[in-house]
Design a protein around this motif. Structure first.
Motif, PDB file in Angstrom:
ATOM      1  N   ALA A   1      37.354  32.451  33.274  1.00 18.28           N
ATOM      2  CA  ALA A   1      37.667  31.143  32.699  1.00 18.28           C
ATOM      3  C   ALA A   1      37.662  30.059  33.781  1.00 18.28           C
ATOM      4  O   ALA A   1      37.142  28.954  33.579  1.00 18.28           O
ATOM      5  CB  ALA A   1      39.018  31.187  32.005  1.00 18.28           C
ATOM      6  N   ARG A   2      38.239  30.372  34.936  1.00 17.98           N
ATOM      7  CA  ARG A   2      38.260  29.401  36.027  1.00 17.98           C
ATOM      8  C   ARG A   2      36.845  29.129  36.540  1.00 17.98           C
ATOM      9  O   ARG A   2      36.478  27.996  36.846  1.00 17.98           O
ATOM     10  CB  ARG A   2      39.158  29.907  37.162  1.00 17.98           C
ATOM     11  CG  ARG A   2      40.535  29.263  37.161  1.00 17.98           C
ATOM     12  CD  ARG A   2      41.307  29.648  38.416  1.00 17.98           C
ATOM     13  NE  ARG A   2      41.982  30.909  38.249  1.00 17.98           N
ATOM     14  CZ  ARG A   2      43.180  31.030  37.693  1.00 17.98           C
ATOM     15  NH1 ARG A   2      43.813  29.966  37.224  1.00 17.98           N
ATOM     16  NH2 ARG A   2      43.753  32.209  37.592  1.00 17.98           N
ATOM     17  N   PHE A   3      36.049  30.211  36.656  1.00 21.34           N
ATOM     18  CA  PHE A   3      34.672  30.058  37.137  1.00 21.34           C
ATOM     19  C   PHE A   3      33.866  29.173  36.185  1.00 21.34           C
ATOM     20  O   PHE A   3      33.105  28.306  36.619  1.00 21.34           O
ATOM     21  CB  PHE A   3      34.019  31.440  37.255  1.00 21.34           C
ATOM     22  CG  PHE A   3      32.645  31.422  37.855  1.00 21.34           C
ATOM     23  CD1 PHE A   3      32.476  31.252  39.218  1.00 21.34           C
ATOM     24  CD2 PHE A   3      31.518  31.588  37.058  1.00 21.34           C
ATOM     25  CE1 PHE A   3      31.203  31.246  39.785  1.00 21.34           C
ATOM     26  CE2 PHE A   3      30.253  31.583  37.614  1.00 21.34           C
ATOM     27  CZ  PHE A   3      30.097  31.417  38.975  1.00 21.34           C
TER      28      PHE A   3
ATOM     29  N   ALA B   1      30.333  32.756  42.826  1.00 17.00           N
ATOM     30  CA  ALA B   1      31.057  33.845  42.158  1.00 17.00           C
ATOM     31  C   ALA B   1      31.929  34.590  43.161  1.00 17.00           C
ATOM     32  O   ALA B   1      33.068  34.975  42.857  1.00 17.00           O
ATOM     33  CB  ALA B   1      30.069  34.802  41.489  1.00 17.00           C
ATOM     34  N   GLY B   2      31.406  34.800  44.373  1.00 16.16           N
ATOM     35  CA  GLY B   2      32.186  35.467  45.411  1.00 16.16           C
ATOM     36  C   GLY B   2      33.333  34.619  45.913  1.00 16.16           C
ATOM     37  O   GLY B   2      34.432  35.123  46.173  1.00 16.16           O
ATOM     38  N   LEU B   3      33.103  33.316  46.045  1.00 13.62           N
ATOM     39  CA  LEU B   3      34.173  32.420  46.477  1.00 13.62           C
ATOM     40  C   LEU B   3      35.281  32.348  45.425  1.00 13.62           C
ATOM     41  O   LEU B   3      36.469  32.320  45.762  1.00 13.62           O
ATOM     42  CB  LEU B   3      33.603  31.028  46.747  1.00 13.62           C
ATOM     43  CG  LEU B   3      32.697  30.923  47.983  1.00 13.62           C
ATOM     44  CD1 LEU B   3      31.951  29.587  47.985  1.00 13.62           C
ATOM     45  CD2 LEU B   3      33.499  31.088  49.262  1.00 13.62           C
ATOM     46  N   ALA B   4      34.885  32.331  44.147  1.00 18.42           N
ATOM     47  CA  ALA B   4      35.875  32.319  43.074  1.00 18.42           C
ATOM     48  C   ALA B   4      36.690  33.608  43.088  1.00 18.42           C
ATOM     49  O   ALA B   4      37.915  33.587  42.916  1.00 18.42           O
ATOM     50  CB  ALA B   4      35.178  32.143  41.721  1.00 18.42           C
ATOM     51  N   TRP B   5      36.020  34.740  43.297  1.00 16.62           N
ATOM     52  CA  TRP B   5      36.715  36.025  43.376  1.00 16.62           C
ATOM     53  C   TRP B   5      37.687  36.039  44.559  1.00 16.62           C
ATOM     54  O   TRP B   5      38.840  36.467  44.440  1.00 16.62           O
ATOM     55  CB  TRP B   5      35.701  37.160  43.516  1.00 16.62           C
ATOM     56  CG  TRP B   5      36.330  38.500  43.709  1.00 16.62           C
ATOM     57  CD1 TRP B   5      36.733  39.372  42.740  1.00 16.62           C
ATOM     58  CD2 TRP B   5      36.672  39.120  44.961  1.00 16.62           C
ATOM     59  NE1 TRP B   5      37.287  40.501  43.311  1.00 16.62           N
ATOM     60  CE2 TRP B   5      37.264  40.359  44.669  1.00 16.62           C
ATOM     61  CE3 TRP B   5      36.511  38.741  46.300  1.00 16.62           C
ATOM     62  CZ2 TRP B   5      37.705  41.226  45.659  1.00 16.62           C
ATOM     63  CZ3 TRP B   5      36.963  39.601  47.291  1.00 16.62           C
ATOM     64  CH2 TRP B   5      37.550  40.829  46.968  1.00 16.62           C
TER      65      TRP B   5
ATOM     66  N   ASN C   1      42.624  39.304  37.559  1.00 18.72           N
ATOM     67  CA  ASN C   1      42.521  39.272  36.102  1.00 18.72           C
ATOM     68  C   ASN C   1      41.153  38.666  35.772  1.00 18.72           C
ATOM     69  O   ASN C   1      40.932  37.468  35.965  1.00 18.72           O
ATOM     70  CB  ASN C   1      43.652  38.422  35.504  1.00 18.72           C
ATOM     71  CG  ASN C   1      43.633  38.417  33.981  1.00 18.72           C
ATOM     72  OD1 ASN C   1      42.614  38.122  33.362  1.00 18.72           O
ATOM     73  ND2 ASN C   1      44.764  38.733  33.375  1.00 18.72           N
ATOM     74  N   ILE C   2      40.243  39.522  35.310  1.00 20.17           N
ATOM     75  CA  ILE C   2      38.859  39.077  35.104  1.00 20.17           C
ATOM     76  C   ILE C   2      38.770  37.950  34.087  1.00 20.17           C
ATOM     77  O   ILE C   2      37.961  37.023  34.235  1.00 20.17           O
ATOM     78  CB  ILE C   2      37.968  40.268  34.669  1.00 20.17           C
ATOM     79  CG1 ILE C   2      37.818  41.265  35.836  1.00 20.17           C
ATOM     80  CG2 ILE C   2      36.593  39.786  34.236  1.00 20.17           C
ATOM     81  CD1 ILE C   2      37.110  40.701  37.052  1.00 20.17           C
TER      82      ILE C   2
ATOM     83  N   ASP D   1      28.546  31.263  33.656  1.00 22.36           N
ATOM     84  CA  ASP D   1      29.177  32.494  33.199  1.00 22.36           C
ATOM     85  C   ASP D   1      29.326  33.457  34.372  1.00 22.36           C
ATOM     86  O   ASP D   1      28.336  33.814  35.025  1.00 22.36           O
ATOM     87  CB  ASP D   1      28.321  33.123  32.088  1.00 22.36           C
ATOM     88  CG  ASP D   1      28.979  34.344  31.474  1.00 22.36           C
ATOM     89  OD1 ASP D   1      29.001  35.397  32.135  1.00 22.36           O
ATOM     90  OD2 ASP D   1      29.468  34.242  30.332  1.00 22.36           O
ATOM     91  N   TYR D   2      30.555  33.879  34.648  1.00 23.07           N
ATOM     92  CA  TYR D   2      30.824  34.726  35.817  1.00 23.07           C
ATOM     93  C   TYR D   2      30.040  36.036  35.753  1.00 23.07           C
ATOM     94  O   TYR D   2      29.381  36.428  36.727  1.00 23.07           O
ATOM     95  CB  TYR D   2      32.323  35.008  35.899  1.00 23.07           C
ATOM     96  CG  TYR D   2      32.734  35.872  37.065  1.00 23.07           C
ATOM     97  CD1 TYR D   2      32.708  35.383  38.363  1.00 23.07           C
ATOM     98  CD2 TYR D   2      33.161  37.191  36.855  1.00 23.07           C
ATOM     99  CE1 TYR D   2      33.084  36.181  39.440  1.00 23.07           C
ATOM    100  CE2 TYR D   2      33.544  37.991  37.923  1.00 23.07           C
ATOM    101  CZ  TYR D   2      33.503  37.485  39.209  1.00 23.07           C
ATOM    102  OH  TYR D   2      33.880  38.281  40.268  1.00 23.07           O
ATOM    103  N   ASN D   3      30.084  36.722  34.624  1.00 21.58           N
ATOM    104  CA  ASN D   3      29.406  38.012  34.511  1.00 21.58           C
ATOM    105  C   ASN D   3      27.897  37.882  34.608  1.00 21.58           C
ATOM    106  O   ASN D   3      27.224  38.741  35.193  1.00 21.58           O
ATOM    107  CB  ASN D   3      29.802  38.700  33.206  1.00 21.58           C
ATOM    108  CG  ASN D   3      31.246  39.168  33.210  1.00 21.58           C
ATOM    109  OD1 ASN D   3      31.734  39.653  34.220  1.00 21.58           O
ATOM    110  ND2 ASN D   3      31.931  39.005  32.090  1.00 21.58           N
ATOM    111  N   GLU D   4      27.342  36.808  34.048  1.00 25.17           N
ATOM    112  CA  GLU D   4      25.902  36.593  34.155  1.00 25.17           C
ATOM    113  C   GLU D   4      25.497  36.324  35.605  1.00 25.17           C
ATOM    114  O   GLU D   4      24.450  36.802  36.068  1.00 25.17           O
ATOM    115  CB  GLU D   4      25.475  35.429  33.255  1.00 25.17           C
ATOM    116  CG  GLU D   4      25.549  35.752  31.765  1.00 25.17           C
ATOM    117  CD  GLU D   4      25.183  34.579  30.880  1.00 25.17           C
ATOM    118  OE1 GLU D   4      24.899  33.478  31.432  1.00 25.17           O
ATOM    119  OE2 GLU D   4      25.190  34.732  29.644  1.00 25.17           O
ATOM    120  N   SER D   5      26.331  35.586  36.329  1.00 25.28           N
ATOM    121  CA  SER D   5      26.024  35.282  37.728  1.00 25.28           C
ATOM    122  C   SER D   5      26.016  36.537  38.596  1.00 25.28           C
ATOM    123  O   SER D   5      25.375  36.566  39.653  1.00 25.28           O
ATOM    124  CB  SER D   5      27.044  34.287  38.291  1.00 25.28           C
ATOM    125  OG  SER D   5      26.917  33.028  37.676  1.00 25.28           O
TER     126      SER D   5
END
Length: 300
Positions: A94-96, A73-77, A88-89, A103-107
């Motif tokens: 979507a990319r994550f 999640a941090g690398l994607a951010w 753009n969250i 799921d980005y928010n769950e992670s």
């Protein structure tokens, strides 16, 4: 800071390559807050003065106990911010989901596990000895409401994790995170109860602490099993013994706490010496490494 040091390196006659960090060191789960507070300005500075190349490190200090897949999640951010001036969250999520199948928010739910006291770094309550409380007491002197606030934070995390349908471990093992949060919540609850009842030798309260320990140990055993699963999913077995030895030591110390409370209630002893020795003035800093939290002795 970053602009200054980029300029200093360029003054040496070389074009710098920037190494930033997605925080995995000193964290049980990816440290979102400290990553965004440090890597964010770093990326901005590199963009402003046209640094061509930046990479993101992840370290394993003190046993590599972080759930490293959570750092995706941090690398994607970091990647998103490196290529876009504003996150753009929706695009990031979507990319994550496409790349990491999670799921980005769950992670991100367990990313607030660490206790940040705002002086020398971020530390974990997991390693603190339940009798000595080296970190516990010093942190409490600095931030009196820290542990009551932490219980609420762990409770909110636990409820969120319990309410999602965990589908995979691709963005970090959330089932492991749930067990971890449960243990931390129980450990802090027990510590708060012990603090409130021991000074007055409240027998009913001490009995209540004693009654909480079997459930806590059951959760600790589940944590040990869950940690083993997530470690072997991505690592060779070498190094697992480090964390297993630590968790086994924590287990034994809770058994010792139970035994000492039992002896106090039975009148075999009149005090628990470790609980009598509480600091009056907080240390200026506390090392976050295991062997500095488990004991004040150098022999470990």
């Amino acid at each position: 800071f970053y602009l200054d040091w980029i300029a200093r390196h360029r003054a040496l006659g070389f074009e710098p390559i920037m190494g930033s960090g997605v925080w995995t060191w000193a964290h049980l789960w990816y440290g979102r807050d400290i990553t965004e507070r440090t890597a964010g300005p770093c990326i901005q500075a590199c963009r402003k003065v046209n640094v061509k190349e930046i990479f993101f490190t992840m370290w394993g200090d003190d046993g590599a106990f972080c759930e490293y897949d959570s750092a995706l999640a941090g690398l994607a951010w970091a990647a998103e911010y490196s290529y876009a001036e504003k996150i753009n969250i929706e695009n990031l999520s979507a990319r994550f989901a496409a790349v990491c199948h999670a799921d980005y928010n769950e992670s991100l739910i367990p990313s607030d596990l660490a206790v940040n006291l705002g002086w020398t770094g971020v530390y974990e309550i997991l390693w603190d000895d339940p009798l000595l409380g080296l970190f516990w007491h010093n942190a409490k002197l600095r931030v009196p409401d820290l542990w009551t606030d932490s219980v609420e934070r762990y409770r909110r995390m636990r409820e969120k994790l319990e309410n999602i349908k965990i589908k995979s471990t691709d963005g970090g093992d959330l089932q492991y995170a749930l067990v971890l949060v449960k243990f931390l919540e129980k450990k802090v609850q027990l510590g708060l109860k012990l603090d409130s009842v021991y000074p007055s030798r409240d027998k009913a309260g001490l009995k209540n602490v004693l009654d909480q320990i079997p459930s806590l140990l059951e959760t600790l055993d589940a944590l040990d099993a869950a940690f083993r699963t997530q470690w072997l999913r991505r690592n060779k077995p070498f190094g697992l013994e480090v964390i297993q030895i630590r968790l086994a030591g924590i287990r034994r110390r809770f058994l010792e706490l139970a035994q000492r409370i039992g002896e106090l209630l039975e009148g075999k002893i009149t005090s628990i010496e470790e609980l009598e020795n509480r600091p009056q003035i907080p240390l200026s800093a506390i090392s976050g490494v295991y062997h500095r939290l488990a004991t004040a002795s150098d022999h470990i």
